[in-house]
Design an enzyme around this catalytic site. Structure first.
Site, PDB file in Angstrom:
ATOM      1  N   LYS A  73      45.725-143.153  32.561  1.00 47.76           N
ATOM      2  CA  LYS A  73      45.426-143.626  31.118  1.00 47.76           C
ATOM      3  C   LYS A  73      46.469-144.965  31.182  1.00 47.76           C
ATOM      4  CE  LYS A  73      46.524-141.963  26.450  1.00 47.76           C
ATOM      5  NZ  LYS A  73      47.105-140.819  25.799  1.00 47.76           N
ATOM      6  N   SER A 147      43.963-139.611  22.668  1.00 47.22           N
ATOM      7  CA  SER A 147      43.765-140.716  22.879  1.00 47.22           C
ATOM      8  C   SER A 147      43.609-140.988  24.279  1.00 47.22           C
ATOM      9  CB  SER A 147      45.385-141.416  22.608  1.00 47.22           C
ATOM     10  OG  SER A 147      46.284-140.772  23.252  1.00 47.22           O
ATOM     11  N   SER A 171      46.335-135.494  22.687  1.00 48.02           N
ATOM     12  CA  SER A 171      45.636-136.406  23.315  1.00 48.02           C
ATOM     13  C   SER A 171      45.316-136.263  24.662  1.00 48.02           C
ATOM     14  CB  SER A 171      46.692-137.784  23.330  1.00 48.02           C
ATOM     15  OG  SER A 171      46.699-138.201  21.769  1.00 48.02           O
TER      16      SER A 171
END
Length: 469
Positions: A73, A147, A171
């Site tokens: 990420k 996210s 997330s």
């Protein structure tokens, strides 16, 4: 091409034995990035030729992730790729060093393929930002989640076999559900936070900021295709690093040695007064019945502390000053997107006494939950209150993740595992919560559900093994 459902453990054994070439899995991942990323926009940068060269030259011996392609990420520092947090304020910024978890994956033989998209500063339930645009789900028209949505889309489409995300209020768990993957939020302190971004301008990119509420509950953890993969990666990235002061040296139990019949489970479908979709309720009931069939003892009704957790989480999150993001906004005004600007503007400013009272309340309800959640015990509840849908225009729809937000407050380990399918075709997961540092309990129950699951993973969700020849 032969398609076989195997684990990372199986794959690395094949690489180490020579059954698979060092670069076989990375070649497959590069091909998928070239053919699919233009449509999905899962990765914001990639290493292509460098990853292939690294794989060819890699050492096979004794490395637990030898030849495994992984993605990260874009909130975690990397030495050789930009780390932008999806924000124009950090466009093209490079940390110049790997986050501890990233460095440990590479030291274990895994090959970094690229960085995955996320909402700006990881603040959103859908993955879109003004710097890179929107990420799409390879499984359907619904959101890839947020996210860690880019990470979920990358793994689900075969651009990597496993990845690292971060989880503040769901997330990791929510994107894992949206993409039909398994996602693990470890116990706070299990995995060092060193290298989580953003950091203040000019600060050490691996340094850990003073404890805000986000710092106190956010964790780094894996997303992947199987329960066993979660254990493999967690065993690599766990343990203190001398940088993060709350990272501890706590043994990681082997989930394969935990008998689900020895575990007592309490379950529920509703948190607070937030409505829950009937398909989500049905999924939790299916999971509970499957565990009962495997001999697990179950009891309806979540501890009251879980409901309290949602309220306190929301209050503490609203009171978080978001000081690092505010400093970046001041340093480069006008570049932060509207959703994050709105969050900055909506922060509350409790007095010192009120803030102290909120933290004390948190300590009290953590203690209450631990009174029950100890030993061989676990909780089962939803990941979200609704099934995955198209969330364009609703990046801030955080109430969707009420069950995940409530659990985040406690800092306990939580596993998201897909067990059913909505009428739309979207995966629906349940959340398994275990006592602190007992990820092995959550994984053992997840393995039982993995066997009983009515969610049929498609070949895009399985490791694809190139022919040895």
């Amino acid at each position: 091409m032969t398609t076989t459902p195997v684990t990372l453990r199986d794959l690395t054994a094949q690489v180490r034995s020579g059954q698979l070439a060092n670069d076989a899995l990375v070649k497959d991942a590069v091909d998928r990035i070239e053919h699919r990323n233009g449509t999905l926009n899962a990765l914001v940068c990639s290493r292509g030729a460098d990853a292939l060269a690294e794989a060819v030259a890699s050492d096979r011996t004794g490395r637990p992730l030898a030849g495994i392609p992984f993605t990260v990420k874009d909130m975690l520092a990397t030495a050789d790729l930009p780390t932008t947090c999806g924000s124009k304020t950090l466009e093209d910024w490079s940390a110049g060093a790997d986050a501890t978890a990233v460095a440990r994956m590479r030291a274990a033989g895994a090959i970094l393929m690229g960085k995955s998209n996320c909402p700006e500063f990881a603040l959103g339930v859908d993955t879109t930002n003004g710097l890179f645009g929107r990420t799409f789900n390879p499984l359907g028209e619904w959101t890839p989640g947020g996210s860690s949505g880019g990470e979920a889309a990358a793994i689900a489409s075969g651009m990597s076999l496993v990845g690292l995300g971060s989880d503040y209020g769901g997330s990791i768990r929510w994107p894992a559900q949206c993409a039909g993957l398994v996602g693990l939020r470890p116990t706070v302190g299990r995995v060092p936070r060193s290298g989580e971004q953003p950091t203040l301008p000019g600060a050490d990119p691996l340094g850990v900021e003073a404890l805000s509420f986000q710092d106190a509950v956010q964790v780094i953890g894996p997303l992947g295709r199987s329960i066993d993969d979660m254990h493999t990666v967690l065993s690599v990235i766990s343990g203190p690093d001398g940088i993060d002061p709350i990272a501890v040296d706590e043994p990681l139990g082997d989930y394969r040695e935990v008998d689900p019949r020895d575990i007592e489970v309490r379950w529920g479908t509703h948190i607070g007064n937030v409505p829950v979709d009937h398909e989500v309720v049905r999924t939790v009931l299916f999971a509970v019945e499957a565990l009962m069939s495997s001999g697990t003892r179950v009891q309806e009704g979540l501890p009251e502390a879980v409901n309290d957790g949602l309220q306190v989480y929301d209050l503490l999150r609203a009171a978080d000053a978001m000081s690092t993001i505010a400093a970046l906004n001041t340093a480069r005004p006008g570049l932060i997107g509207a959703p994050v600007r709105a969050m900055l503007g909506s922060r509350t400013e409790p007095g010192r006494g009120e803030r102290a009272a909120l933290w004390e309340h948190r300590s009290q309800i953590i203690a209450k939950l631990r009174q029950w959640l100890m030993g061989e015990r676990a909780l089962i509840l939803p990941v979200s209150v609704d099934v995955p849908r198209d969330l364009r225009g609703n990046v801030g729809n955080f109430h969707l993740l009420a069950p995940s937000r409530a659990i985040s407050l406690f800092g306990f380990p939580s596993l998201s595992v897909p067990v059913a399918t909505a009428q739309s075709g979207a995966p629906i997961s349940v959340q398994i919560v275990a006592p602190p540092f007992r990820e092995d309990i959550a994984l053992a129950l997840g393995a039982a559900l993995e066997q009983a699951s009515e969610w049929e993973r498609t070949t895009t969700l399985r490791n694809r093994i190139p022919d040895a020849n």
